[in-house]
Write a protein that holds these residues in place. Structure first.
Motif, PDB file in Angstrom:
ATOM      1  N   ALA A 210       0.348   8.664  -4.920  1.00  0.00           N
ATOM      2  CA  ALA A 210      -0.703   9.666  -4.721  1.00  0.00           C
ATOM      3  C   ALA A 210      -0.129  10.972  -4.198  1.00  0.00           C
ATOM      4  CB  ALA A 210      -1.759   9.131  -3.762  1.00  0.00           C
ATOM      5  N   SER A 211       0.954  10.889  -3.446  1.00  0.00           N
ATOM      6  CA  SER A 211       1.604  12.072  -2.876  1.00  0.00           C
ATOM      7  C   SER A 211       2.533  12.756  -3.858  1.00  0.00           C
ATOM      8  CB  SER A 211       2.389  11.673  -1.620  1.00  0.00           C
ATOM      9  OG  SER A 211       1.530  11.056  -0.676  1.00  0.00           O
ATOM     10  N   GLY A 212       2.608  12.224  -5.075  1.00  0.00           N
ATOM     11  CA  GLY A 212       3.436  12.833  -6.100  1.00  0.00           C
ATOM     12  C   GLY A 212       4.917  12.585  -5.923  1.00  0.00           C
ATOM     13  N   VAL A 213       5.260  11.460  -5.265  1.00  0.00           N
ATOM     14  CA  VAL A 213       6.671  11.149  -5.004  1.00  0.00           C
ATOM     15  C   VAL A 213       7.106  10.010  -5.920  1.00  0.00           C
ATOM     16  CG1 VAL A 213       8.356  10.508  -3.260  1.00  0.00           C
ATOM     17  CG2 VAL A 213       6.338  11.825  -2.605  1.00  0.00           C
ATOM     18  N   PRO A 214       8.025  10.261  -6.849  1.00  0.00           N
ATOM     19  CA  PRO A 214       8.499   9.183  -7.720  1.00  0.00           C
ATOM     20  C   PRO A 214       9.172   8.094  -6.902  1.00  0.00           C
ATOM     21  CG  PRO A 214       9.844  11.152  -7.994  1.00  0.00           C
ATOM     22  CD  PRO A 214       8.692  11.537  -7.134  1.00  0.00           C
ATOM     23  N   THR A 215       9.022   6.858  -7.360  1.00  0.00           N
ATOM     24  CA  THR A 215       9.391   5.689  -6.558  1.00  0.00           C
ATOM     25  C   THR A 215      10.393   4.823  -7.291  1.00  0.00           C
ATOM     26  OG1 THR A 215       7.257   5.683  -5.427  1.00  0.00           O
ATOM     27  CG2 THR A 215       8.429   3.583  -5.531  1.00  0.00           C
ATOM     28  N   VAL A 216      11.314   4.252  -6.521  1.00  0.00           N
ATOM     29  CA  VAL A 216      12.208   3.209  -7.021  1.00  0.00           C
ATOM     30  C   VAL A 216      11.813   1.918  -6.333  1.00  0.00           C
ATOM     31  CG1 VAL A 216      14.583   2.389  -7.205  1.00  0.00           C
ATOM     32  CG2 VAL A 216      14.101   4.832  -7.414  1.00  0.00           C
TER      33      VAL A 216
ATOM     34  N   ASP B  35       8.114   1.926 -15.987  1.00  0.00           N
ATOM     35  CA  ASP B  35       9.509   2.339 -15.780  1.00  0.00           C
ATOM     36  C   ASP B  35       9.812   3.624 -16.550  1.00  0.00           C
ATOM     37  OD1 ASP B  35      12.136   2.051 -14.769  1.00  0.00           O
ATOM     38  OD2 ASP B  35      12.790   1.202 -16.684  1.00  0.00           O
ATOM     39  N   GLY B  36      10.272   4.634 -15.826  1.00  0.00           N
ATOM     40  CA  GLY B  36      10.604   5.906 -16.436  1.00  0.00           C
ATOM     41  C   GLY B  36       9.429   6.858 -16.558  1.00  0.00           C
ATOM     42  N   VAL B  37       8.226   6.424 -16.099  1.00  0.00           N
ATOM     43  CA  VAL B  37       7.045   7.283 -16.187  1.00  0.00           C
ATOM     44  C   VAL B  37       6.627   7.791 -14.810  1.00  0.00           C
ATOM     45  CG1 VAL B  37       4.638   7.454 -16.918  1.00  0.00           C
ATOM     46  CG2 VAL B  37       6.259   6.085 -18.255  1.00  0.00           C
ATOM     47  N   GLN B  38       6.325   6.869 -13.880  1.00  0.00           N
ATOM     48  CA  GLN B  38       5.978   7.265 -12.499  1.00  0.00           C
ATOM     49  C   GLN B  38       7.129   7.041 -11.525  1.00  0.00           C
ATOM     50  OE1 GLN B  38       4.082   4.921 -14.188  1.00  0.00           O
ATOM     51  NE2 GLN B  38       2.243   6.076 -14.725  1.00  0.00           N
ATOM     52  N   GLY B  39       8.175   6.438 -12.002  1.00  0.00           N
ATOM     53  CA  GLY B  39       9.329   6.110 -11.180  1.00  0.00           C
ATOM     54  C   GLY B  39      10.224   5.180 -11.968  1.00  0.00           C
TER      55      GLY B  39
ATOM     56  N   ASN C  15       0.811  -1.218   0.000  1.00  0.00           N
ATOM     57  CA  ASN C  15       0.000   0.000   0.000  1.00  0.00           C
ATOM     58  C   ASN C  15       0.844   1.267   0.000  1.00  0.00           C
ATOM     59  OD1 ASN C  15      -2.776  -1.138   0.258  1.00  0.00           O
ATOM     60  ND2 ASN C  15      -1.956  -1.969   2.152  1.00  0.00           N
ATOM     61  N   VAL C  16       2.036   1.184   0.581  1.00  0.00           N
ATOM     62  CA  VAL C  16       2.873   2.381   0.666  1.00  0.00           C
ATOM     63  C   VAL C  16       3.274   2.871  -0.720  1.00  0.00           C
ATOM     64  CG1 VAL C  16       3.732   1.912   2.991  1.00  0.00           C
ATOM     65  CG2 VAL C  16       4.954   0.964   1.016  1.00  0.00           C
ATOM     66  N   THR C  17       3.397   1.950  -1.668  1.00  0.00           N
ATOM     67  CA  THR C  17       3.726   2.362  -3.033  1.00  0.00           C
ATOM     68  C   THR C  17       2.642   3.273  -3.582  1.00  0.00           C
ATOM     69  OG1 THR C  17       4.894   0.278  -3.425  1.00  0.00           O
ATOM     70  CG2 THR C  17       4.235   1.537  -5.356  1.00  0.00           C
ATOM     71  N   LEU C  18       1.395   2.872  -3.405  1.00  0.00           N
ATOM     72  CA  LEU C  18       0.286   3.669  -3.914  1.00  0.00           C
ATOM     73  C   LEU C  18       0.159   4.997  -3.169  1.00  0.00           C
ATOM     74  CD1 LEU C  18      -1.994   3.839  -5.899  1.00  0.00           C
ATOM     75  CD2 LEU C  18      -3.340   2.315  -4.443  1.00  0.00           C
ATOM     76  N   GLU C  19       0.434   4.984  -1.866  1.00  0.00           N
ATOM     77  CA  GLU C  19       0.378   6.231  -1.096  1.00  0.00           C
ATOM     78  C   GLU C  19       1.461   7.206  -1.560  1.00  0.00           C
ATOM     79  OE1 GLU C  19      -1.449   4.126   2.943  1.00  0.00           O
ATOM     80  OE2 GLU C  19       0.686   4.638   2.823  1.00  0.00           O
ATOM     81  N   ALA C  20       2.655   6.689  -1.863  1.00  0.00           N
ATOM     82  CA  ALA C  20       3.725   7.551  -2.365  1.00  0.00           C
ATOM     83  C   ALA C  20       3.357   8.137  -3.719  1.00  0.00           C
ATOM     84  CB  ALA C  20       5.028   6.762  -2.458  1.00  0.00           C
TER      85      ALA C  20
END
Length: 411
Positions: free
Chosen positions: A307-313, A326-330, A300-305
């Protein structure tokens, strides 16, 4: 009268779970949302869960309703604040004979869940289950990898005895179906995009972390436990810090590894457990989210990040595989490739111009993940099972028609 105009009666649903709000974890949050959503749609939902300190037997307070029930439980080793429920088959038989639910939904596979499954089977009440935790994978991280086959067999046996098993991703659903579990359905996860919002970014919070103007706040959110692969979080951040001395690592959450991590890494910020708007502000105040876990059924933390506009690895598994291009949202890398994970973290840390673009795309992706749709999918499965649809569980004494459920995607 047009058949479509005939009102559909509400369902009587018994939800059996060993974790529930205000406990703080992904399963509790998900179950709380599903129960809240069903009740908002007019269904009669009773939650049965272990008693926590301060609870009464009925009307347990917090997120509970007067109809909810608590049962005896014991502390879960290594997880302070959580309890597993003791068997309550006799009590459930009495209560369900008196007020029979249309369907029983089993969230967890512990002693309470097994006893509820036994009671439902005895009374011929159809049961569904949720696959929330890869307990077989957890065993490897706690020095008990030799138990993994036995734990996996235990989980398969449990879920084979229900009419439908709900999985949060297509990949997990395919894995479960391949293991011989019948009636696997995909019911995803949602996110509260009004709570988790980039607008909650807090410069004062960033300053408290030691992040100056133009600095980089790297986030890790989740339980500080072995199964979360925290050594890779630290490795990736060390690689970032070598190129970005202005970077700071903020770890949000608590768990058995926290004390040792704080002693060995006083340079990092340990924020502890955060909830509600406070948690949302922590997410939104970050610049980059690291999530190297390989034990998630979703994450769930991935989706919360997002939603918060934080790109993810993240590794290309669980929620990240379905939510992040890959390369679009993180950035995503092949599961288990630690060097690639660290390299992706460094690349995103250095890309000051590209991170805002990825953050906007992350927010847009999360906006499509509404809880209302998830609750609707859940409701459709429960209604179909209560009507007798779905495959026969592995038990001769449970009556039911063979077939597949008509609503949520079927593997």
């Amino acid at each position: 009268m047009n058949a479509s105009a005939v009102p559909v009666p509400p369902l009587k649903v018994a939800v059996v779970t060993e974790t529930y709000p205000p406990e703080v974890n992904g399963v509790a949050m998900t179950v709380g949302r599903l129960v809240q959503g069903l009740r908002a749609r007019g269904h009669l939902v009773t939650v049965i869960r272990p008693r926590q300190p301060g609870d009464g037997d009925v009307g347990a307070g917090g997120a509970s309703a007067p109809a909810d029930r608590t049962v005896a439980g014991l502390p879960l080793p290594g997880y302070p604040g959580l309890r597993f429920g003791l068997p309550a088959k006799s009590r459930l038989l009495r209560e369900w004979r008196h007020e029979r639910p249309d369907v029983v939904h089993l969230v967890t596979e512990g002693p309470l869940g097994w006893s509820a499954l036994g009671a439902a089977r005895r009374l011929g009440i159809p049961a569904t289950s949720g696959f929330h935790t890869n307990f077989d994978r957890y065993s490897v991280h706690y020095g008990m990898g030799f138990l993994r086959p036995a734990v996996a067999a235990y989980l398969r046996t449990f879920h084979r005895r229900t009419r439908a098993t709900l999985a949060p991703t297509m990949a997990l659903a395919a894995d479960l179906a391949g293991e011989g579990i019948p009636g696997v359905k995909v019911v995803g996860r949602g996110v509260d995009t009004s709570l988790f919002d980039p607008a909650r970014r807090d410069d004062g919070l960033r300053a408290a972390w030691g992040v100056g103007e133009g600095g980089l706040a790297v986030l890790s959110v989740g339980r500080l436990a072995a199964e979360k692969n925290l050594p890779l979080t630290l490795k990736a951040f060390a690689a970032i810090r070598a190129r970005r001395p202005d970077a700071r690592l903020v770890l949000v959450g608590d768990g058995p590894l926290r004390r040792g991590l704080e002693e060995r890494h006083p340079e990092h910020r340990f924020a502890g457990v955060r909830i509600g708007e406070d948690l949302a502000a922590h997410y939104a105040s970050g610049d980059l989210f690291l999530f190297p876990s390989l034990t998630e059924t979703f994450g769930n933390v991935t989706l919360e990040a997002l939603a918060s506009g934080v790109p993810t690895v993240a590794y290309r598994s669980a929620a990240a595989a379905e939510l992040i291009a890959d390369g679009v949202q993180g950035l995503t890398v092949s599961p288990g490739d630690e060097d690639a994970f660290a390299a992706a973290a460094v690349a995103l840390a250095l890309d000051d111009a590209g991170r805002p673009r990825l953050g906007r795309a992350a927010r847009e992706r999360a906006l499509a993940c509404a809880w209302e749709q998830v609750v609707g999918d859940f409701e459709a499965v429960l209604r179909a099972v209560s009507a007798g649809d779905g495959p026969q569980p592995y038990a001769a004494e449970v009556a039911g028609a063979a077939g597949s459920l008509p609503s949520a995607p079927t593997v």
